[in-house]
Design a protein around this motif. Structure first.
Motif, PDB file in Angstrom:
ATOM      1  N   THR A 218       7.225 -21.446  15.885  1.00  9.29           N
ATOM      2  CA  THR A 218       6.131 -21.695  14.928  1.00  9.29           C
ATOM      3  C   THR A 218       6.287 -22.834  14.184  1.00  9.29           C
ATOM      4  O   THR A 218       7.076 -23.665  13.844  1.00  9.29           O
ATOM      5  CB  THR A 218       6.474 -20.465  13.783  1.00  9.29           C
ATOM      6  N   ILE A 219       4.886 -23.177  13.513  1.00 10.45           N
ATOM      7  CA  ILE A 219       4.963 -24.638  13.037  1.00 10.45           C
ATOM      8  C   ILE A 219       5.060 -24.242  11.561  1.00 10.45           C
ATOM      9  O   ILE A 219       4.516 -23.448  10.934  1.00 10.45           O
ATOM     10  CB  ILE A 219       3.476 -25.318  13.257  1.00 10.45           C
ATOM     11  N   PRO A 220       6.171 -25.200  10.731  1.00  8.22           N
ATOM     12  CA  PRO A 220       6.411 -24.811   9.580  1.00  8.22           C
ATOM     13  C   PRO A 220       5.308 -25.461   8.723  1.00  8.22           C
ATOM     14  O   PRO A 220       4.601 -26.352   8.854  1.00  8.22           O
ATOM     15  CB  PRO A 220       7.680 -25.373   9.429  1.00  8.22           C
ATOM     16  N   MET A 221       4.995 -24.612   7.622  1.00  6.97           N
ATOM     17  CA  MET A 221       3.897 -25.339   6.740  1.00  6.97           C
ATOM     18  C   MET A 221       4.387 -25.047   5.226  1.00  6.97           C
ATOM     19  O   MET A 221       5.072 -23.790   4.861  1.00  6.97           O
ATOM     20  CB  MET A 221       2.742 -24.342   6.694  1.00  6.97           C
ATOM     21  N   LYS A 222       4.207 -25.860   4.410  1.00 10.95           N
ATOM     22  CA  LYS A 222       4.462 -25.975   3.117  1.00 10.95           C
ATOM     23  C   LYS A 222       3.589 -25.356   1.969  1.00 10.95           C
ATOM     24  O   LYS A 222       3.904 -24.457   1.291  1.00 10.95           O
ATOM     25  CB  LYS A 222       4.728 -27.529   2.521  1.00 10.95           C
ATOM     26  N   GLY A 223       2.181 -25.544   2.434  1.00 11.53           N
ATOM     27  CA  GLY A 223       1.248 -24.623   1.860  1.00 11.53           C
ATOM     28  C   GLY A 223       1.218 -23.302   2.040  1.00 11.53           C
ATOM     29  O   GLY A 223       1.473 -22.901   2.970  1.00 11.53           O
ATOM     30  N   GLU A 224       0.722 -22.409   1.116  1.00 16.27           N
ATOM     31  CA  GLU A 224       0.497 -21.056   1.323  1.00 16.27           C
ATOM     32  C   GLU A 224      -0.866 -20.692   1.792  1.00 16.27           C
ATOM     33  O   GLU A 224      -1.771 -20.738   1.350  1.00 16.27           O
ATOM     34  CB  GLU A 224       0.650 -20.221   0.013  1.00 16.27           C
ATOM     35  N   PHE A 225      -0.944 -20.449   3.167  1.00 13.97           N
ATOM     36  CA  PHE A 225      -1.999 -20.359   4.310  1.00 13.97           C
ATOM     37  C   PHE A 225      -1.678 -19.753   5.330  1.00 13.97           C
ATOM     38  O   PHE A 225      -0.487 -19.509   5.755  1.00 13.97           O
ATOM     39  CB  PHE A 225      -2.746 -21.533   4.143  1.00 13.97           C
ATOM     40  N   ASP A 226      -2.509 -18.891   5.769  1.00 15.01           N
ATOM     41  CA  ASP A 226      -2.365 -17.760   6.969  1.00 15.01           C
ATOM     42  C   ASP A 226      -1.849 -18.640   8.160  1.00 15.01           C
ATOM     43  O   ASP A 226      -0.971 -18.367   8.844  1.00 15.01           O
ATOM     44  CB  ASP A 226      -3.488 -17.071   7.210  1.00 15.01           C
ATOM     45  N   SER A 227      -2.789 -19.518   8.567  1.00 10.40           N
ATOM     46  CA  SER A 227      -2.384 -20.430   9.828  1.00 10.40           C
ATOM     47  C   SER A 227      -3.239 -21.574   9.875  1.00 10.40           C
ATOM     48  O   SER A 227      -4.338 -21.786   9.103  1.00 10.40           O
ATOM     49  CB  SER A 227      -2.635 -19.328  10.934  1.00 10.40           C
ATOM     50  N   LEU A 228      -2.853 -22.297  10.912  1.00  9.39           N
ATOM     51  CA  LEU A 228      -3.417 -23.556  11.181  1.00  9.39           C
ATOM     52  C   LEU A 228      -4.613 -23.323  12.094  1.00  9.39           C
ATOM     53  O   LEU A 228      -4.468 -22.488  13.048  1.00  9.39           O
ATOM     54  CB  LEU A 228      -2.540 -24.457  11.694  1.00  9.39           C
ATOM     55  N   ASN A 229      -5.634 -24.119  12.017  1.00 11.52           N
ATOM     56  CA  ASN A 229      -6.718 -24.321  13.032  1.00 11.52           C
ATOM     57  C   ASN A 229      -6.055 -24.577  14.530  1.00 11.52           C
ATOM     58  O   ASN A 229      -4.991 -25.441  14.641  1.00 11.52           O
ATOM     59  CB  ASN A 229      -7.664 -25.307  12.757  1.00 11.52           C
ATOM     60  N   VAL A 230      -6.447 -23.650  15.277  1.00 11.99           N
ATOM     61  CA  VAL A 230      -5.549 -23.863  16.627  1.00 11.99           C
ATOM     62  C   VAL A 230      -5.837 -25.254  17.387  1.00 11.99           C
ATOM     63  O   VAL A 230      -4.694 -25.494  18.016  1.00 11.99           O
ATOM     64  CB  VAL A 230      -6.342 -22.563  17.870  1.00 11.99           C
ATOM     65  N   SER A 231      -6.987 -26.075  17.213  1.00 14.91           N
ATOM     66  CA  SER A 231      -6.858 -27.146  17.705  1.00 14.91           C
ATOM     67  C   SER A 231      -5.747 -28.138  16.924  1.00 14.91           C
ATOM     68  O   SER A 231      -5.104 -28.965  17.647  1.00 14.91           O
ATOM     69  CB  SER A 231      -8.036 -27.902  17.662  1.00 14.91           C
ATOM     70  N   VAL A 232      -5.678 -28.012  15.728  1.00 11.66           N
ATOM     71  CA  VAL A 232      -4.505 -28.649  14.773  1.00 11.66           C
ATOM     72  C   VAL A 232      -3.181 -28.485  15.346  1.00 11.66           C
ATOM     73  O   VAL A 232      -2.244 -29.158  15.559  1.00 11.66           O
ATOM     74  CB  VAL A 232      -4.700 -28.458  13.470  1.00 11.66           C
TER      75      VAL A 232
END
Length: 246
Positions: A218-232
């Motif tokens: 899984t790609i860690p994220m600091k901001g509270e959001f569901d998920s990254l765009n698949v291309s990103v």
């Protein structure tokens, strides 16, 4: 042979000839009640070349062309599809470490184009796609990729699960993205031969593919959001792979 602005091939004999020459057919639309020896040959050739056939009403075909389509229309592909094992052998013959990307349920051609650009920039050898349930690799996809799709090997398979088995038989590890995974990309060993599966943004990687994978990340994220765009997300994991190999 008639070819419209939408890059289609119309008629039984033109479609059959295109299939015989393996000249890059992406998908075939077939009138659901069509029959005859030529239709049977079209089905056979399409099956042998992993080309999806969609059965449609006559009205659908009529909306695409104003000439006699004889119940058959084929879309030309903007890319040439390669055999997966041949690509793996080619990578090995070059003495390089395989890096492949598998797309599961990615339907937006703009995302596919952006993923292709990252794949080329990070040294990926191929993108593996299923014969159904993926965005068409048409002129719009090539344009979105800034030409990157023409620089990559594109392997279209009729079973992603079988493709995973083939990868394993060739000593290629398979990693999948998963929201609840514990490992981060930088904790994986991406320096060896590997294939990364990226799934649909809403549903993720299908469960049967996830179970067949060697590890999940899984790609860690600091901001509270569901998920990254698949291309990103694909760009991030591809960059981490390239970094480990430099």
């Amino acid at each position: 042979m008639f070819q419209s602005k939408k890059n289609i091939i119309v008629g039984r004999n033109p479609v059959t000839e295109a299939l015989r020459q393996q000249s890059g057919v992406d998908k075939i639309l077939l009138f659901k009640n069509a029959s005859g020896d030529v239709i049977n040959e079209i089905r056979k050739l399409a099956r042998e070349q992993n080309i999806p056939v969609q059965y449609v009403p006559n009205e659908k075909l009529n909306s695409l062309t104003n000439i006699n389509h004889q119940g058959v229309i084929a879309y030309r592909s903007a890319v040439t599809y390669q055999d997966l094992q041949s690509v793996i052998d080619w990578v090995n013959d070059k003495g390089e470490t395989a890096l492949l990307l598998m797309l599961d349920g990615v339907t937006d051609v703009r995302n596919i184009g952006a993923i292709a650009r990252s794949a080329v920039c990070c040294g990926a050898h191929a993108i593996i796609i299923p014969d159904k349930g993926v965005g068409a690799l048409n002129e719009d996809a090539v344009k979105s990729s800034a030409g990157a799709l023409e620089k990559l090997n594109i392997c279209r398979v009729n079973s992603l699960l079988k493709a995973v088995d083939d990868l394993h038989l060739n000593g290629i590890k398979v990693f999948t993205s998963e929201m609840n995974a514990k490992q981060k990309p930088y904790e994986l060993d991406l320096a060896g031969p590997c294939c990364i599966i990226m799934g649909n943004e809403e549903k993720g990687v299908q469960s049967y593919l996830s179970k067949a994978a060697d590890a999940h990340f899984t790609i860690p994220m600091k901001g509270e959001f569901d998920s990254l765009n698949v291309s990103v997300a694909a760009g991030i994991i591809l960059y981490e792979t390239m970094k480990q190999r430099l």
